[in-house]
Structures are given as structure tokens and as C-alpha cells.
Design a protein around this motif. Sequence first.
Motif, mmCIF file in Angstrom:
data_model
loop_
_atom_site.group_PDB
_atom_site.id
_atom_site.type_symbol
_atom_site.label_atom_id
_atom_site.label_comp_id
_atom_site.label_asym_id
_atom_site.label_seq_id
_atom_site.Cartn_x
_atom_site.Cartn_y
_atom_site.Cartn_z
ATOM 1 N N SER A 7 42.363 -24.462 -14.398
ATOM 2 C CA SER A 7 43.393 -24.115 -15.378
ATOM 3 C C SER A 7 42.762 -23.651 -16.681
ATOM 4 N N GLU A 8 41.679 -24.309 -17.074
ATOM 5 C CA GLU A 8 40.997 -23.930 -18.309
ATOM 6 C C GLU A 8 40.363 -22.546 -18.179
ATOM 7 N N PHE A 9 39.769 -22.294 -17.017
ATOM 8 C CA PHE A 9 39.142 -21.006 -16.771
ATOM 9 C C PHE A 9 40.180 -19.877 -16.813
ATOM 10 N N LEU A 10 41.334 -20.081 -16.173
ATOM 11 C CA LEU A 10 42.370 -19.055 -16.157
ATOM 12 C C LEU A 10 42.942 -18.841 -17.557
ATOM 13 N N ARG A 11 43.042 -19.919 -18.323
ATOM 14 C CA ARG A 11 43.525 -19.753 -19.704
ATOM 15 C C ARG A 11 42.529 -18.929 -20.518
ATOM 16 N N ASP A 12 41.235 -19.168 -20.332
ATOM 17 C CA ASP A 12 40.227 -18.381 -21.042
ATOM 18 C C ASP A 12 40.350 -16.901 -20.689
ATOM 19 N N LEU A 13 40.600 -16.596 -19.421
ATOM 20 C CA LEU A 13 40.682 -15.204 -18.981
ATOM 21 C C LEU A 13 41.801 -14.451 -19.681
ATOM 22 N N HIS A 14 42.874 -15.159 -20.063
ATOM 23 C CA HIS A 14 44.043 -14.476 -20.621
ATOM 24 C C HIS A 14 44.230 -14.703 -22.119
ATOM 25 N N ASP A 18 37.019 -14.659 -25.573
ATOM 26 C CA ASP A 18 35.659 -14.842 -26.086
ATOM 27 C C ASP A 18 34.898 -15.904 -25.293
ATOM 28 N N LYS A 19 35.641 -16.843 -24.706
ATOM 29 C CA LYS A 19 34.991 -17.858 -23.882
ATOM 30 C C LYS A 19 34.632 -17.316 -22.499
ATOM 31 N N ALA A 20 35.399 -16.301 -22.045
ATOM 32 C CA ALA A 20 35.120 -15.702 -20.747
ATOM 33 C C ALA A 20 34.102 -14.568 -20.851
ATOM 34 N N LYS A 21 34.048 -13.934 -22.008
ATOM 35 C CA LYS A 21 33.090 -12.853 -22.243
ATOM 36 C C LYS A 21 32.536 -13.009 -23.658
ATOM 37 N N PRO A 22 31.370 -13.579 -23.804
ATOM 38 C CA PRO A 22 30.806 -13.793 -25.146
ATOM 39 C C PRO A 22 30.754 -12.492 -25.934
ATOM 40 N N PRO A 23 31.198 -12.492 -27.198
ATOM 41 C CA PRO A 23 31.233 -11.254 -27.985
ATOM 42 C C PRO A 23 29.855 -10.655 -28.242
ATOM 43 N N ASP A 24 28.795 -11.464 -28.143
ATOM 44 C CA ASP A 24 27.449 -10.941 -28.392
ATOM 45 C C ASP A 24 26.731 -10.547 -27.100
ATOM 46 N N LEU A 25 27.466 -10.493 -25.984
ATOM 47 C CA LEU A 25 26.867 -10.124 -24.708
ATOM 48 C C LEU A 25 26.403 -8.668 -24.745
ATOM 49 N N GLY A 448 53.869 -11.372 -15.412
ATOM 50 C CA GLY A 448 53.857 -12.257 -14.253
ATOM 51 C C GLY A 448 53.916 -13.713 -14.684
ATOM 52 N N ASP A 449 54.043 -14.581 -13.697
ATOM 53 C CA ASP A 449 54.185 -16.015 -13.939
ATOM 54 C C ASP A 449 52.921 -16.590 -14.578
ATOM 55 N N ARG A 450 53.096 -17.438 -15.595
ATOM 56 C CA ARG A 450 51.948 -18.053 -16.274
ATOM 57 C C ARG A 450 51.180 -19.004 -15.364
ATOM 58 N N ARG A 451 51.802 -19.474 -14.302
ATOM 59 C CA ARG A 451 51.114 -20.381 -13.379
ATOM 60 C C ARG A 451 50.305 -19.605 -12.354
ATOM 61 N N GLN A 509 56.582 -16.617 -18.404
ATOM 62 C CA GLN A 509 55.866 -15.395 -18.052
ATOM 63 C C GLN A 509 54.763 -15.090 -19.064
ATOM 64 N N THR A 510 53.890 -14.150 -18.710
ATOM 65 C CA THR A 510 52.872 -13.651 -19.618
ATOM 66 C C THR A 510 52.590 -12.193 -19.302
ATOM 67 N N ALA A 511 52.039 -11.469 -20.271
ATOM 68 C CA ALA A 511 51.660 -10.068 -20.073
ATOM 69 C C ALA A 511 50.275 -10.015 -19.431
ATOM 70 N N LEU A 512 50.182 -9.340 -18.284
ATOM 71 C CA LEU A 512 48.942 -9.291 -17.513
ATOM 72 C C LEU A 512 48.094 -8.067 -17.843
#
Length: 532
Positions: A7-14, A18-25, A448-451, A509-512
Motif C-alpha cells: 500500500s505504501e509503495f502504490l501510494r508513492d507511485l501516485h 519523489d520516493k519512487a523516483k529520487p529527484p537527483d537520479l 480509476g479506483d484508489r484501491r 477515485q483518483t486520476a491515473l
Amino acid sequence: MGPMDISEFLRDLHFDTDKAKPPDLEPDWEDAPLPYKLYRNLPYFPFTADVPLTLIGRPERGYAESRSFGHFLWYAYGTSQSSRTAIPPEWETEGLGSLASYRRVVPSGGGLYPNEIYAYLKLADLPEGIYHYDAGRHRLVMLREGEFDAYLEQALGGRWTAADHFGALFVSTVYWKNSFKYHDFSYRLQGLDAGVLIGQLLEVGTRFGYTASVYYQYLDRAVNHLLGLQEKEESVYAVIPLSDHSIEHPGPNEENAAMADRPSITAESLIRQLPALQREHYVKSRNVKEYPRVLRMNEASLQHATGAFRGGGNPPAAQAGGQPLPLPRSDPTPYDLAVLSRSRYSPETDFVLKPVGKRQLSEILRQTWISFAYRNDLDRPGERETRVGLCGCFHGVEGIPDGAYRYDGASHSLVPLREGDHRAWLQYGLTFPNVNLSQTPLIFHVTGDRRHGQPEWGPRGYRIQQMEAGKLVQNLLLALSSAGMAGRPLLGYEAELSDDLYRLPAAGQTALVQIPAGPYRYRSRYEGSLHG
């Protein structure tokens, strides 16, 4: 990776990218992987480059032979153009006056194309067996020769009959191909890119008279074993059986009822039936870094037994809104898919603000929604499920007040959500402002659905949702192109900001995906077609 970590990983993706893709990468472009997979020292079967230059309407039936199948693959995922784009003088460095690229018929995040196509084919003029489509050289590479009808029927839980089909396609994801640039954020792009490819495959398939169904549920490790894929590098995301004639396709409830009378099949029992494949392929990268969270997410998404297959899924709940605004009804205008595929364009700084007519927008929305209907193993029998939706902010559209709307495909109407011109608000929300939204009259959002389908399919539901969102994006891009416009799919936006604009949180819902769209001008570049 436990449930809380997922759940934490999916929240980071959306919501916290910055947690899913470090800004200094900083990607190492000198050591970047190839955008296509190259197998070595294996038999191959080249296709001709004299592809048909027009694809309009639907033939009475398809022709299951290698020449037409090669044309099908070229328009689905082929390398279509060599392009060299001029860059501003201030961007020039020594020896660099333009940017060179090889373009395909479908878009991909960052132009990295993490997906590959494999095929199980039973064509009269090819040896029966498992192949890889080499998009770089437009040819088939044989991986495993033989007849695998029974194996695949079991891997799909007995829900399809191999004798009715001349083969099946497998859409896979090679993780490193885009994780080298996007880190963990690549997982979101991999599903969306796969969905875009599926959308193109189905559209092209109808032009060749093929009947196709999309299976999102199958025994992953058994299918990967059949293709000889290494699980830490690549995995199949969808299986698409193909037939050259019309066939009845039972809904998932009938399929699941039939499966209930059979013992559950496990991936391990199937794997023991075939020897492992060891096939050499070239990546180009010398230093392939690890992507543990992507691998753990994929591992959590695997289905190990056919008893885990499920149909259903909840359609989006309707947001509260004003009185629906009916749109003019008309049959979608047939378009030449070959022309649209060859001329695909993804504007960035090239949008030009021009008036858009109400009928024009109506045809774009209707064509998108009609094209989205497809056979799959998720929908209930006799019902067209809408697990993803479409919203939009429109400005300067004749006969439609500026505002944010939800599109209702069933009634072909726009439901008003907020009045006003919201382009400045959405521009503020861009985390990578590479598009000037003040030049775009249309800004769409796939919702789509937030879940993310987790109640029905667990972690696998996320990638299913992303693939369906990607398919809807491709249907929308084709509809825009047929209207003389173009769209630019974006993930660099603040999702919470867009969600509040459309009142999505109240509906769960959320914007995908965000897609600015409208008229455009071509930037200066040299182009060369790569077909005969």
C-alpha cells in the motif's frame, strides 16, 4: 514485502513520486539498455518491409499466414520511422546539432519501450512453436519448437480452446529497460505502456480480421517458463489468444463456473512438463542495477494456481455533479489506422490554441469509448464493465461552457463538476512543466479506483488497472489523431490537486494519467519511413 509495504509503495507511485523516483537520479545514458531485446544464435524468420499503406474497415476474415502476420506486428509495435529533431542553438554542445531517434507506432514513457511481444504460432508456412518479435529487425526469432496447446490451455485454467485459435501473443515487461531511468517509478509506467500496446494490438487486429481476447490472469511462472524468461529480468503481463474467425467468448462467470468443476492446476505442476530454456540475448548495459521493490511487487502479483482466477471488479462510482450536458450523437467516422500509426505525434511545446467544436469533441469521446470495449477475462457476461473512467477540463469548446466534466459513456453526455477555466491550476500542478497548458483547449484525465483493484485481485489488481488505463489512453490518442489533433500523456502532475478538481476522493477515485490535447504544429525535424 508485506501488505502495508505494498500500500505504501502504490501510494508513492501516485502521490509521493519523489520516493519512487529520487529527484537527483542521473541515468547513465552511455550505459543505457537497448529499447528492444536481441536474441543471439537462434533461427529467425524475416518479414518483408512492404507493409500495406492503408488499413480501413474490417475484412470478412483474417489470413493466418506469416506475411500478413508480419504486417500485423509492424503496425502493432514496429519501428516505423527514423527521426532527427532540430534543437535550439542554446542547447547545442560540440558535435550535437540535432537529436536522433527511431520511432515506433505507439508511445512509451521516455521512449524506452519496456515491453516485448512473444507469440505461440500455428501457421502453415512457419514451424509451430514459440517466437519472439524482434522489433529492431522486424523478424521472428524461434525460441522453442513444438505444439503447446494443452500446456497453454492449462496455464489459462481451461478458459480457452487452442483449436479455435492460430496462436497467442504474450506482452511482457523487461524491468531494466526503463527502471534505469525511472527507478521504482518504472513499475507504474510498465503497466501503462503494456496497456497502450494492448490497445494498439487490438485495433490493428480488427483490421486484419483477427478475433482477440485479453487474459490478465494465468499461471505466471508456467507461462514465463514456456517462453524461457528469467523472472528477475522479465515477466509476462497479458496473454492474447488470436483467431482468424469469429468465435464465442464466454464471460468470466461461465469460465469460472466451468473451472469449478476441474481440479485447480498449479504453475509448478506445469513447469515440470517442459525443460528449461537457456537463450542468450543482448542488453547492451554493462552495469545493470538492482530494482528490488519492482521485483517484490511482481512477486506479490503472481498467480500460482488456477483457483485464484477471479472475474468482476467494481465500476467507478459517479461523482456528484450538475445536470448532464447531452452531446450530439453520430456514428464514429472510419479512419485509416495505417496513416494514423505512421504519423503519430506527441506534442510538447508544439500545441497551438485553436477553437474546437462541440461535435468534434463529441466524436472524439464517443470513438474513444466505443473502441475501449474489448473481450477480456474480467468483465461479467453480457456486461461492459468500466473499471476506468474519463474526465476532462475544456476551454473554448463551442457550445460547452469552460469547466471540469466527467464523461458518461452510457448516455454520451458530460456531467459538469466545476465551472471555469482550470488550465492555470493544472499548470501549477505539473511536477515537470514540459507542456504549456494555456495552449491546450482539452485536458483529459483517465480515472480509476484508489484501491487499484486490490479487493478483487490483490497486488495484481494494480497492474491490471494500469493496463486498462493505458488501453484507454491509446484509444483516446487514436481518436484525437483522427480528428486532426494530438495528445501528450503525462504522469508528472500532482494527483491530489487533479483529484480535488474533479471531486474524485468522495467517489474513491483518483486520476491515473493526464493527457493535454488539441491542435499542434510540427517541430522542425527530418523523417524517414522504415517500410517498403
